[in-house]
Design a protein around this motif. Structure first.
Motif, PDB file in Angstrom:
ATOM      1  N   SER A 298      12.161  15.914  -2.230  1.00  0.00           N
ATOM      2  CA  SER A 298      13.013  16.055  -3.404  1.00  0.00           C
ATOM      3  C   SER A 298      14.369  16.617  -3.004  1.00  0.00           C
ATOM      4  O   SER A 298      14.528  17.207  -1.946  1.00  0.00           O
ATOM      5  CB  SER A 298      12.352  16.984  -4.431  1.00  0.00           C
ATOM      6  N   GLY A 299      15.343  16.428  -3.872  1.00  0.00           N
ATOM      7  CA  GLY A 299      16.680  16.916  -3.602  1.00  0.00           C
ATOM      8  C   GLY A 299      17.624  15.766  -3.299  1.00  0.00           C
ATOM      9  O   GLY A 299      17.310  14.602  -3.534  1.00  0.00           O
ATOM     10  N   SER A 300      18.760  16.089  -2.743  1.00  0.00           N
ATOM     11  CA  SER A 300      19.769  15.083  -2.426  1.00  0.00           C
ATOM     12  C   SER A 300      19.414  14.436  -1.095  1.00  0.00           C
ATOM     13  O   SER A 300      19.820  14.886  -0.034  1.00  0.00           O
ATOM     14  CB  SER A 300      21.152  15.722  -2.362  1.00  0.00           C
ATOM     15  N   ILE A 301      18.648  13.377  -1.210  1.00  0.00           N
ATOM     16  CA  ILE A 301      18.146  12.720  -0.004  1.00  0.00           C
ATOM     17  C   ILE A 301      18.875  11.411   0.177  1.00  0.00           C
ATOM     18  O   ILE A 301      18.988  10.620  -0.751  1.00  0.00           O
ATOM     19  CB  ILE A 301      16.635  12.473  -0.107  1.00  0.00           C
ATOM     20  N   GLY A 302      19.323  11.195   1.402  1.00  0.00           N
ATOM     21  CA  GLY A 302      19.918   9.906   1.707  1.00  0.00           C
ATOM     22  C   GLY A 302      18.835   8.940   2.091  1.00  0.00           C
ATOM     23  O   GLY A 302      17.876   8.737   1.370  1.00  0.00           O
ATOM     24  N   SER A 303      18.935   8.374   3.249  1.00  0.00           N
ATOM     25  CA  SER A 303      17.968   7.391   3.714  1.00  0.00           C
ATOM     26  C   SER A 303      16.894   8.071   4.554  1.00  0.00           C
ATOM     27  O   SER A 303      17.200   8.703   5.554  1.00  0.00           O
ATOM     28  CB  SER A 303      18.680   6.316   4.534  1.00  0.00           C
ATOM     29  N   ILE A 304      15.652   7.923   4.135  1.00  0.00           N
ATOM     30  CA  ILE A 304      14.523   8.437   4.917  1.00  0.00           C
ATOM     31  C   ILE A 304      14.022   7.300   5.784  1.00  0.00           C
ATOM     32  O   ILE A 304      13.497   6.313   5.261  1.00  0.00           O
ATOM     33  CB  ILE A 304      13.406   8.958   4.015  1.00  0.00           C
ATOM     34  N   TYR A 305      14.186   7.431   7.086  1.00  0.00           N
ATOM     35  CA  TYR A 305      13.797   6.327   7.970  1.00  0.00           C
ATOM     36  C   TYR A 305      12.357   6.444   8.453  1.00  0.00           C
ATOM     37  O   TYR A 305      11.774   5.474   8.928  1.00  0.00           O
ATOM     38  CB  TYR A 305      14.754   6.191   9.155  1.00  0.00           C
ATOM     39  N   ALA A 306      11.779   7.628   8.337  1.00  0.00           N
ATOM     40  CA  ALA A 306      10.382   7.789   8.736  1.00  0.00           C
ATOM     41  C   ALA A 306       9.787   8.994   8.030  1.00  0.00           C
ATOM     42  O   ALA A 306      10.481   9.983   7.778  1.00  0.00           O
ATOM     43  CB  ALA A 306      10.253   7.968  10.251  1.00  0.00           C
ATOM     44  N   MET A 307       8.517   8.907   7.730  1.00  0.00           N
ATOM     45  CA  MET A 307       7.759  10.042   7.200  1.00  0.00           C
ATOM     46  C   MET A 307       6.423  10.083   7.916  1.00  0.00           C
ATOM     47  O   MET A 307       5.912   9.040   8.363  1.00  0.00           O
ATOM     48  CB  MET A 307       7.553   9.929   5.688  1.00  0.00           C
ATOM     49  N   GLY A 308       5.873  11.273   8.027  1.00  0.00           N
ATOM     50  CA  GLY A 308       4.617  11.365   8.738  1.00  0.00           C
ATOM     51  C   GLY A 308       3.939  12.701   8.577  1.00  0.00           C
ATOM     52  O   GLY A 308       4.379  13.541   7.785  1.00  0.00           O
ATOM     53  N   TRP A 309       2.885  12.854   9.347  1.00  0.00           N
ATOM     54  CA  TRP A 309       2.085  14.082   9.333  1.00  0.00           C
ATOM     55  C   TRP A 309       1.834  14.551  10.758  1.00  0.00           C
ATOM     56  O   TRP A 309       1.481  13.755  11.632  1.00  0.00           O
ATOM     57  CB  TRP A 309       0.750  13.826   8.629  1.00  0.00           C
ATOM     58  N   TYR A 310       2.021  15.840  10.938  1.00  0.00           N
ATOM     59  CA  TYR A 310       1.673  16.522  12.170  1.00  0.00           C
ATOM     60  C   TYR A 310       0.595  17.549  11.845  1.00  0.00           C
ATOM     61  O   TYR A 310       0.402  17.907  10.685  1.00  0.00           O
ATOM     62  CB  TYR A 310       2.896  17.244  12.753  1.00  0.00           C
ATOM     63  N   ARG A 311      -0.093  18.035  12.864  1.00  0.00           N
ATOM     64  CA  ARG A 311      -1.037  19.106  12.647  1.00  0.00           C
ATOM     65  C   ARG A 311      -0.970  20.103  13.789  1.00  0.00           C
ATOM     66  O   ARG A 311      -0.562  19.769  14.900  1.00  0.00           O
ATOM     67  CB  ARG A 311      -2.469  18.577  12.463  1.00  0.00           C
ATOM     68  N   GLN A 312      -1.395  21.315  13.463  1.00  0.00           N
ATOM     69  CA  GLN A 312      -1.315  22.394  14.430  1.00  0.00           C
ATOM     70  C   GLN A 312      -2.495  23.330  14.237  1.00  0.00           C
ATOM     71  O   GLN A 312      -2.799  23.739  13.119  1.00  0.00           O
ATOM     72  CB  GLN A 312       0.000  23.168  14.250  1.00  0.00           C
ATOM     73  N   VAL A 313      -3.137  23.660  15.348  1.00  0.00           N
ATOM     74  CA  VAL A 313      -4.218  24.643  15.348  1.00  0.00           C
ATOM     75  C   VAL A 313      -3.678  25.949  15.895  1.00  0.00           C
ATOM     76  O   VAL A 313      -2.666  25.949  16.621  1.00  0.00           O
ATOM     77  CB  VAL A 313      -5.430  24.161  16.159  1.00  0.00           C
ATOM     78  N   PRO A 314      -4.319  27.072  15.587  1.00  0.00           N
ATOM     79  CA  PRO A 314      -3.842  28.372  16.087  1.00  0.00           C
ATOM     80  C   PRO A 314      -3.711  28.366  17.601  1.00  0.00           C
ATOM     81  O   PRO A 314      -4.639  27.973  18.311  1.00  0.00           O
ATOM     82  CB  PRO A 314      -4.922  29.345  15.611  1.00  0.00           C
ATOM     83  N   GLY A 315      -2.557  28.763  18.082  1.00  0.00           N
ATOM     84  CA  GLY A 315      -2.312  28.807  19.512  1.00  0.00           C
ATOM     85  C   GLY A 315      -1.951  27.481  20.125  1.00  0.00           C
ATOM     86  O   GLY A 315      -1.696  27.412  21.336  1.00  0.00           O
ATOM     87  N   GLY A 316      -1.927  26.440  19.315  1.00  0.00           N
ATOM     88  CA  GLY A 316      -1.637  25.113  19.840  1.00  0.00           C
ATOM     89  C   GLY A 316      -0.281  24.599  19.416  1.00  0.00           C
ATOM     90  O   GLY A 316       0.409  25.213  18.606  1.00  0.00           O
ATOM     91  N   GLN A 317       0.098  23.479  19.974  1.00  0.00           N
ATOM     92  CA  GLN A 317       1.364  22.855  19.611  1.00  0.00           C
ATOM     93  C   GLN A 317       1.184  21.963  18.391  1.00  0.00           C
ATOM     94  O   GLN A 317       0.086  21.500  18.094  1.00  0.00           O
ATOM     95  CB  GLN A 317       1.888  22.018  20.789  1.00  0.00           C
ATOM     96  N   ARG A 318       2.272  21.739  17.711  1.00  0.00           N
ATOM     97  CA  ARG A 318       2.266  20.809  16.587  1.00  0.00           C
ATOM     98  C   ARG A 318       2.280  19.384  17.159  1.00  0.00           C
ATOM     99  O   ARG A 318       3.150  19.044  17.967  1.00  0.00           O
ATOM    100  CB  ARG A 318       3.485  21.040  15.697  1.00  0.00           C
TER     101      ARG A 318
END
Length: 116
Positions: A25-45
């Motif tokens: 939401s908000g003043s968004i121009g062109s969104i070229y990609a959307m996705g999902w990342y995940r992260q566990v405690p002590g780990g990288q996203r």
């Protein structure tokens, strides 16, 4: 102000399903990609799944065949349908959007816990 608002996390038993949603939401121009990342405690996203504005998708190997990413360009919303969930899917899931002129945007994160 542009923001990503996530919903849909929670506790589910192994083999169950959850659906994550993320709306930009908000003043968004062109969104070229959307996705999902995940992260566990002590780990990288790490990237879980991503979808471009043209509909091309990519998944991390461990979720292929179980997770499905989709998006509604008119609503600037991305979804992640997660089926056959496993305990190793437990993590904080972060929504991502690549926006022209703004770069990378992130949601606040939503906890997904797979446990009996």
């Amino acid at each position: 102000q542009v923001q990503l608002v996530e919903s849909g996390g929670g506790l589910v038993q192994p083999g169950g399903s959850l659906r994550l949603s993320c709306a930009a939401s908000g003043s968004i121009g062109s969104i070229y990609a959307m996705g999902w990342y995940r992260q566990v405690p002590g780990g990288q996203r790490v990237l879980v799944a991503i979808i471009t504005s043209s509909g091309s998708t990519n998944y991390i190997g461990s979720v292929k065949g179980r997770f499905t990413i989709s998006r509604d360009n008119a609503k600037n919303t991305v979804y992640l349908q997660m089926n056959s969930l496993k305990p190793e899917d437990t993590a904080v899931y972060y929504c991502y959007a690549g926006v022209t002129g703004l770069g990378s945007l992130w949601g606040q994160g939503t906890q997904v816990t797979v446990s009996s």
